[in-house]
Enzyme design. Structure first.
Site, PDB file in Angstrom:
ATOM      1  N   LYS A 166      36.287 -10.387 -17.987  1.00 16.46           N
ATOM      2  CA  LYS A 166      35.909 -10.696 -16.603  1.00 16.46           C
ATOM      3  C   LYS A 166      35.040 -11.954 -16.607  1.00 16.46           C
ATOM      4  O   LYS A 166      34.421 -12.241 -17.612  1.00 16.46           O
ATOM      5  CB  LYS A 166      35.104  -9.531 -15.995  1.00 16.46           C
ATOM      6  CG  LYS A 166      35.741  -8.158 -16.124  1.00 16.46           C
ATOM      7  CD  LYS A 166      36.799  -7.955 -15.087  1.00 16.46           C
ATOM      8  CE  LYS A 166      37.457  -6.579 -15.237  1.00 16.46           C
ATOM      9  NZ  LYS A 166      38.682  -6.449 -14.458  1.00 16.46           N
ATOM     10  N   HIS A 285      50.626  -2.703 -18.360  1.00 18.45           N
ATOM     11  CA  HIS A 285      49.720  -2.451 -17.238  1.00 18.45           C
ATOM     12  C   HIS A 285      50.539  -1.988 -16.044  1.00 18.45           C
ATOM     13  O   HIS A 285      51.656  -2.434 -15.851  1.00 18.45           O
ATOM     14  CB  HIS A 285      48.942  -3.722 -16.892  1.00 18.45           C
ATOM     15  CG  HIS A 285      47.832  -3.458 -15.918  1.00 18.45           C
ATOM     16  ND1 HIS A 285      48.055  -3.318 -14.571  1.00 18.45           N
ATOM     17  CD2 HIS A 285      46.503  -3.276 -16.095  1.00 18.45           C
ATOM     18  CE1 HIS A 285      46.897  -3.069 -13.965  1.00 18.45           C
ATOM     19  NE2 HIS A 285      45.943  -3.037 -14.859  1.00 18.45           N
TER      20      HIS A 285
END
Length: 444
Positions: A166, A285
């Site tokens: 992130k 994912h």
């Protein structure tokens, strides 16, 4: 004179067959059906069977040119859902020959392609699919599977640790690689591209791949452990996706990643085949899954998407976290976690498993717990998921007040402490926080 009357006819005359004995080769589906007021449940169930197999709204003369008995889907059982008014579980059996071998795409086009917009139904949800070995054997399945992955990584007897880098959008490739290095150096096994990191103006994919590979090799040299970063190969075209996977292989990294729902099953299966042929692990994912599985009465349950992924191919897949959620949800999540990992899963309605599923020898998929978890969840996660899982802490690593590497250290120390405590027979549910507190005293 013609052999049949024109006009709209009831589906249940042909497609509702309560006396039918299901075959071992049939693909079985459990639908949660909410009929419109005034539509009898048998008609609704039969309509689902018809529209997702051989039926159309009227009799056509070309019906005489094929054998409906051989090819039609059959609604063979209907049961009311307890506690719900006017809602039923309709069980439908499809003959094996309705589906192309080795194509999840075709399986879904047939079973859920058309019928969900059907007027006689207020809502429709596919709860589970029984995939017979006769069909699952036409798929390659996961490129490597759990055991081979452990051997490739030389990591045994504990869950694996990951971390999503992130902020997910906006970093330059150089700074991104730096964050990857710090996390891996601190003690994580994997770091991860966020699902929306593909190849944007601020960071093109080739630059990212390069800097991440550098980070991996540096961390491997310094720690003596095998490291990986899920390089997201998802792209706008299949050709571009394969180009990225090939480049990853040329760099010699161990694992790539794909968004299997937005990328599509066709692309995913191609990538999975490439990964097995070239020794790459494949991390999956599930971006977009909630669009399909969030509603209780309409759509598809995630366990169906999970089974489909095991056939299409992937070595890891995101599977929710269970922590801090409701008890019932825990059982259901563990149900599809078992469907991903085990060879043989017994029917168990309390866990949402409508059919006994036999995968025979198809490799298993590691479930990934990710999203909103941090180091204090570690005891619960170790206990719930067991050793065969990947635990991913994004903000839970990078949010450490001292920085990324100490965040990674904290997670690794907590994990090792929890695994050791469990192996010594301590009760993690009760003493988990104490275990972590003790460990943190000795941690550098």
């Amino acid at each position: 004179s013609v052999g049949f009357k024109a006009g709209v006819k009831d589906y249940r005359l042909t497609y509702y067959t309560p006396e039918y004995q299901t075959k071992d080769t049939d693909i079985l589906a459990a639908f949660r059906v909410t009929p419109q007021p005034g539509v009898p449940p048998e008609e609704a169930g039969a309509a689902v069977a018809a529209e997702s197999s051989t039926g159309t709204w009227t009799t056509v003369w070309t019906d005489g040119l094929t054998s409906l008995d051989r090819y039609k889907g059959r609604c063979y059982d209907i049961e009311p859902v307890p506690g719900e008014e006017n809602q039923f579980i309709a069980y439908v059996a499809y003959p094996l020959d309705l589906f192309e071998e080795g194509s999840v795409t075709n399986l879904f086009t047939s079973i859920v392609g058309n019928v969900f917009g059907f007027k006689a139904l207020r809502a429709l949800r596919l709860e589970d699919l029984r995939i017979p070995p006769a069909y699952s054997k036409t798929f390659q399945g996961p490129p490597h599977g759990i055991q081979v992955e452990r051997d490739k990584l030389n990591k045994y007897g504990r869950p694996l640790l990951g971390c999503t880098i992130k902020p997910k959008l906006g970093l330059s490739a150089k700074n991104y690689g730096r964050a990857v290095y710090e996390c891996l150096r601190g003690g994580l096994d994997f770091t991860k591209d966020d699902e929306n990191v593909n190849s944007q103006p601020f960071m093109r994919w080739r630059d990212r791949f390069l800097f991440c590979a550098e980070a991996i090799y540096k961390a491997q040299t310094e720690t003596g452990e095998i490291k990986g970063h899920y390089l997201n190969a998802t792209a706008g075209t299949c050709e571009e996706m394969m180009k990225r996977a090939v480049f990853a292989r040329e760099l010699g990294v161990p694992i790539v990643m794909h968004d299997y729902l937005t990328g599509g099953f066709t692309a995913n299966t191609s990538l999975a085949h490439y990964c097995r042929d070239n020794g790459l692990l494949l991390h999956i994912h599930r971006a977009m899954h909630a669009v399909i599985d969030r509603q209780r009465n309409h759509g598809m349950h995630f366990r169906v998407l999970a089974k489909a992924l095991r056939m299409s191919g992937g070595d890891h897949i995101h599977a929710g976290t269970v922590v801090g959620k409701l008890e019932g949800e825990r059982e259901v999540t563990l149900g599809f976690v078992d469907l991903l990992r085990d060879d043989f899963i017994e029917k168990d309605r309390s866990r949402g498993i409508y059919f006994t599923q036999d995968w025979v020898s198809m490799p298993g998929v590691l479930p990934v717990a990710s999203g909103d978890i941090h180091v204090w969840h570690m005891p619960a996660l170790t206990e719930i998921f067991g050793d065969d899982s990947v635990l991913q802490f994004g903000g839970g690593t990078l949010g450490h007040p001292w920085g990324n590497a100490p965040g990674a250290v904290a997670n690794r120390v907590a994990l090792e402490a929890c695994v050791q405590a469990r192996n010594e027979g301590r009760d993690l549910a009760r003493e988990g926080n104490e275990v972590i507190r003790e460990a943190s005293k000795w941690s550098p």
